[in-house]
Design a protein around this motif. Structure first.
Motif, PDB file in Angstrom:
ATOM      1  N   ASN A 163     -38.621  12.202 -48.657  1.00  0.00           N
ATOM      2  CA  ASN A 163     -37.317  12.868 -48.704  1.00  0.00           C
ATOM      3  C   ASN A 163     -36.943  13.367 -50.098  1.00  0.00           C
ATOM      4  N   LEU A 164     -37.888  13.420 -51.005  1.00  0.00           N
ATOM      5  CA  LEU A 164     -37.589  13.819 -52.386  1.00  0.00           C
ATOM      6  C   LEU A 164     -37.041  15.241 -52.469  1.00  0.00           C
ATOM      7  N   PRO A 165     -35.966  15.432 -53.251  1.00  0.00           N
ATOM      8  CA  PRO A 165     -35.512  16.794 -53.550  1.00  0.00           C
ATOM      9  C   PRO A 165     -36.578  17.507 -54.378  1.00  0.00           C
ATOM     10  N   ASP A 166     -36.554  18.818 -54.399  1.00  0.00           N
ATOM     11  CA  ASP A 166     -37.591  19.599 -55.064  1.00  0.00           C
ATOM     12  C   ASP A 166     -37.754  19.269 -56.545  1.00  0.00           C
ATOM     13  N   ASP A 167     -36.633  19.148 -57.263  1.00  0.00           N
ATOM     14  CA  ASP A 167     -36.737  18.936 -58.708  1.00  0.00           C
ATOM     15  C   ASP A 167     -37.373  17.590 -59.044  1.00  0.00           C
ATOM     16  N   ILE A 168     -37.068  16.556 -58.260  1.00  0.00           N
ATOM     17  CA  ILE A 168     -37.654  15.236 -58.511  1.00  0.00           C
ATOM     18  C   ILE A 168     -39.124  15.226 -58.102  1.00  0.00           C
ATOM     19  N   ARG A 204     -34.478  -9.717 -50.996  1.00  0.00           N
ATOM     20  CA  ARG A 204     -34.237 -11.002 -51.669  1.00  0.00           C
ATOM     21  C   ARG A 204     -33.912 -10.793 -53.152  1.00  0.00           C
ATOM     22  N   TRP A 205     -34.674  -9.912 -53.800  1.00  0.00           N
ATOM     23  CA  TRP A 205     -34.409  -9.537 -55.187  1.00  0.00           C
ATOM     24  C   TRP A 205     -34.031  -8.062 -55.223  1.00  0.00           C
ATOM     25  N   ASP A 206     -33.068  -7.725 -56.034  1.00  0.00           N
ATOM     26  CA  ASP A 206     -32.648  -6.332 -56.118  1.00  0.00           C
ATOM     27  C   ASP A 206     -33.797  -5.424 -56.558  1.00  0.00           C
ATOM     28  N   SER A 207     -34.653  -5.910 -57.454  1.00  0.00           N
ATOM     29  CA  SER A 207     -35.770  -5.082 -57.923  1.00  0.00           C
ATOM     30  C   SER A 207     -36.731  -4.748 -56.775  1.00  0.00           C
ATOM     31  N   TRP A 208     -36.982  -5.710 -55.883  1.00  0.00           N
ATOM     32  CA  TRP A 208     -37.827  -5.452 -54.709  1.00  0.00           C
ATOM     33  C   TRP A 208     -37.177  -4.399 -53.819  1.00  0.00           C
ATOM     34  N   PHE A 209     -35.880  -4.586 -53.609  1.00  0.00           N
ATOM     35  CA  PHE A 209     -35.151  -3.715 -52.691  1.00  0.00           C
ATOM     36  C   PHE A 209     -35.069  -2.287 -53.238  1.00  0.00           C
ATOM     37  N   MET A 210     -34.854  -2.152 -54.541  1.00  0.00           N
ATOM     38  CA  MET A 210     -34.750  -0.816 -55.134  1.00  0.00           C
ATOM     39  C   MET A 210     -36.091  -0.091 -55.086  1.00  0.00           C
ATOM     40  N   LYS A 211     -37.168  -0.845 -55.256  1.00  0.00           N
ATOM     41  CA  LYS A 211     -38.494  -0.229 -55.137  1.00  0.00           C
ATOM     42  C   LYS A 211     -38.702   0.265 -53.704  1.00  0.00           C
ATOM     43  N   HIS A 212     -38.272  -0.551 -52.747  1.00  0.00           N
ATOM     44  CA  HIS A 212     -38.369  -0.156 -51.333  1.00  0.00           C
ATOM     45  C   HIS A 212     -37.563   1.113 -51.073  1.00  0.00           C
ATOM     46  N   LEU A 213     -36.353   1.159 -51.603  1.00  0.00           N
ATOM     47  CA  LEU A 213     -35.506   2.335 -51.409  1.00  0.00           C
ATOM     48  C   LEU A 213     -36.089   3.564 -52.103  1.00  0.00           C
ATOM     49  N   ALA A 214     -36.687   3.357 -53.262  1.00  0.00           N
ATOM     50  CA  ALA A 214     -37.301   4.474 -53.977  1.00  0.00           C
ATOM     51  C   ALA A 214     -38.381   5.136 -53.126  1.00  0.00           C
ATOM     52  N   GLN A 215     -39.040   4.339 -52.297  1.00  0.00           N
ATOM     53  CA  GLN A 215     -40.114   4.852 -51.453  1.00  0.00           C
ATOM     54  C   GLN A 215     -39.626   5.405 -50.120  1.00  0.00           C
ATOM     55  N   THR A 216     -38.481   4.904 -49.634  1.00  0.00           N
ATOM     56  CA  THR A 216     -38.102   5.189 -48.250  1.00  0.00           C
ATOM     57  C   THR A 216     -36.738   5.830 -48.034  1.00  0.00           C
ATOM     58  N   SER A 217     -35.836   5.743 -48.993  1.00  0.00           N
ATOM     59  CA  SER A 217     -34.468   6.213 -48.750  1.00  0.00           C
ATOM     60  C   SER A 217     -34.429   7.701 -48.397  1.00  0.00           C
ATOM     61  N   ASP A 218     -33.547   8.034 -47.461  1.00  0.00           N
ATOM     62  CA  ASP A 218     -33.352   9.439 -47.110  1.00  0.00           C
ATOM     63  C   ASP A 218     -31.997   9.947 -47.596  1.00  0.00           C
ATOM     64  N   ASP A 219     -31.317   9.134 -48.415  1.00  0.00           N
ATOM     65  CA  ASP A 219     -30.011   9.515 -48.957  1.00  0.00           C
ATOM     66  C   ASP A 219     -30.210  10.126 -50.345  1.00  0.00           C
ATOM     67  N   GLU A 220     -29.841  11.381 -50.506  1.00  0.00           N
ATOM     68  CA  GLU A 220     -30.092  12.064 -51.768  1.00  0.00           C
ATOM     69  C   GLU A 220     -29.355  11.432 -52.938  1.00  0.00           C
ATOM     70  N   ASP A 221     -28.143  10.954 -52.700  1.00  0.00           N
ATOM     71  CA  ASP A 221     -27.397  10.316 -53.780  1.00  0.00           C
ATOM     72  C   ASP A 221     -28.117   9.070 -54.293  1.00  0.00           C
ATOM     73  N   ILE A 222     -28.654   8.277 -53.368  1.00  0.00           N
ATOM     74  CA  ILE A 222     -29.384   7.070 -53.755  1.00  0.00           C
ATOM     75  C   ILE A 222     -30.689   7.445 -54.462  1.00  0.00           C
ATOM     76  N   ILE A 223     -31.407   8.434 -53.933  1.00  0.00           N
ATOM     77  CA  ILE A 223     -32.657   8.877 -54.555  1.00  0.00           C
ATOM     78  C   ILE A 223     -32.397   9.340 -55.995  1.00  0.00           C
ATOM     79  N   ARG A 224     -31.349  10.134 -56.170  1.00  0.00           N
ATOM     80  CA  ARG A 224     -31.052  10.655 -57.514  1.00  0.00           C
ATOM     81  C   ARG A 224     -30.594   9.543 -58.457  1.00  0.00           C
ATOM     82  N   ALA A 225     -29.842   8.586 -57.919  1.00  0.00           N
ATOM     83  CA  ALA A 225     -29.404   7.453 -58.739  1.00  0.00           C
ATOM     84  C   ALA A 225     -30.604   6.630 -59.201  1.00  0.00           C
TER      85      ALA A 225
END
Length: 208
Positions: free
Chosen positions: A99-104, A55-76
């Motif tokens: 799914n965090l890369p090692d450096d992050i 519903r809000w981009d801030s909610w969605f980005m927090k969700h993606l920060a916790q769950t995304s498996d796409d490295e480009d999105i995680i790094r962004a």
């Protein structure tokens, strides 16, 4: 309406990266909800009912920060970790993404250098990259923090006890007939630690 129906975003990833790039300083945007296709949103339904994490981009980005498996999105998301778009979560939410890369991962681990509660959450995550090694690092880090906090508490308690015993010994000296002035001079010397003096002041009442 025309803009909503005929979005130029061909993939969900493209839309997400656009929001991250275009609105990092915003916390009340609804770009995903406006432009995402129905089939993209359906991935976030629960039992066929819209679960409006988007519903809000801030909610969605927090969700993606916790769950995304796409490295480009995680790094962004990592790049904007201190932005308003992620202001409520920053790297704290990201630290539990399996799914965090090692450096992050390393950044998250050492940025949480005094947050045992969040580090404990991390210790329960089954990281996909070097999972056992990461878990060992987290546990070791937690144990080091616990030991440091314990040592700090012990030192503080020793100073308090030292202050109490010095004060008690000085009182005993006066009661046995020694001059108050001599006892004071012998008790408050340059060798007495500042912290001990502070605790003595608390025992005797602050010196104004």
């Amino acid at each position: 309406m025309f803009k909503k129906l005929f979005s130029n975003f061909k993939t969900e990833k493209e839309l997400i990266l656009h929001i991250i790039d275009r609105y990092p300083s915003e916390s009340l945007t609804k770009e995903y909800d406006k432009f995402a296709r129905k089939e993209w949103k359906e991935k976030y339904y629960e039992n066929g009912i819209p679960y409006q994490i988007y519903r809000w981009d801030s909610w969605f980005m927090k969700h993606l920060a916790q769950t995304s498996d796409d490295e480009d999105i995680i790094r962004a998301l990592y790049r904007i970790r201190h932005s308003r778009l992620l202001s409520d979560s920053r790297y704290l939410s990201m630290s539990v993404n399996k799914n965090l890369p090692d450096d992050i991962f390393k950044y998250c681990l050492y940025s949480l250098d005094d947050d045992i509660k969040q580090l404990t959450r991390m210790s329960k995550v089954e990281y996909k990259i070097n999972g056992e090694i990461r878990n060992t690092k987290i546990i070791n880090h937690i144990n080091e923090l616990i030991a440091m906090k314990r040592k700090k508490k012990e030192d503080k308690t020793k100073d308090k006890l030292r202050a109490f015993l010095i004060t008690a010994d000085a009182t005993k000296s006066v009661l046995t007939g020694k001059s108050i002035g001599d006892v004071v001079e012998a008790t408050i010397t340059e060798d007495v630690d500042d912290k001990v003096l502070d605790y003595m002041n608390k025992l005797l009442g602050e010196v104004k």
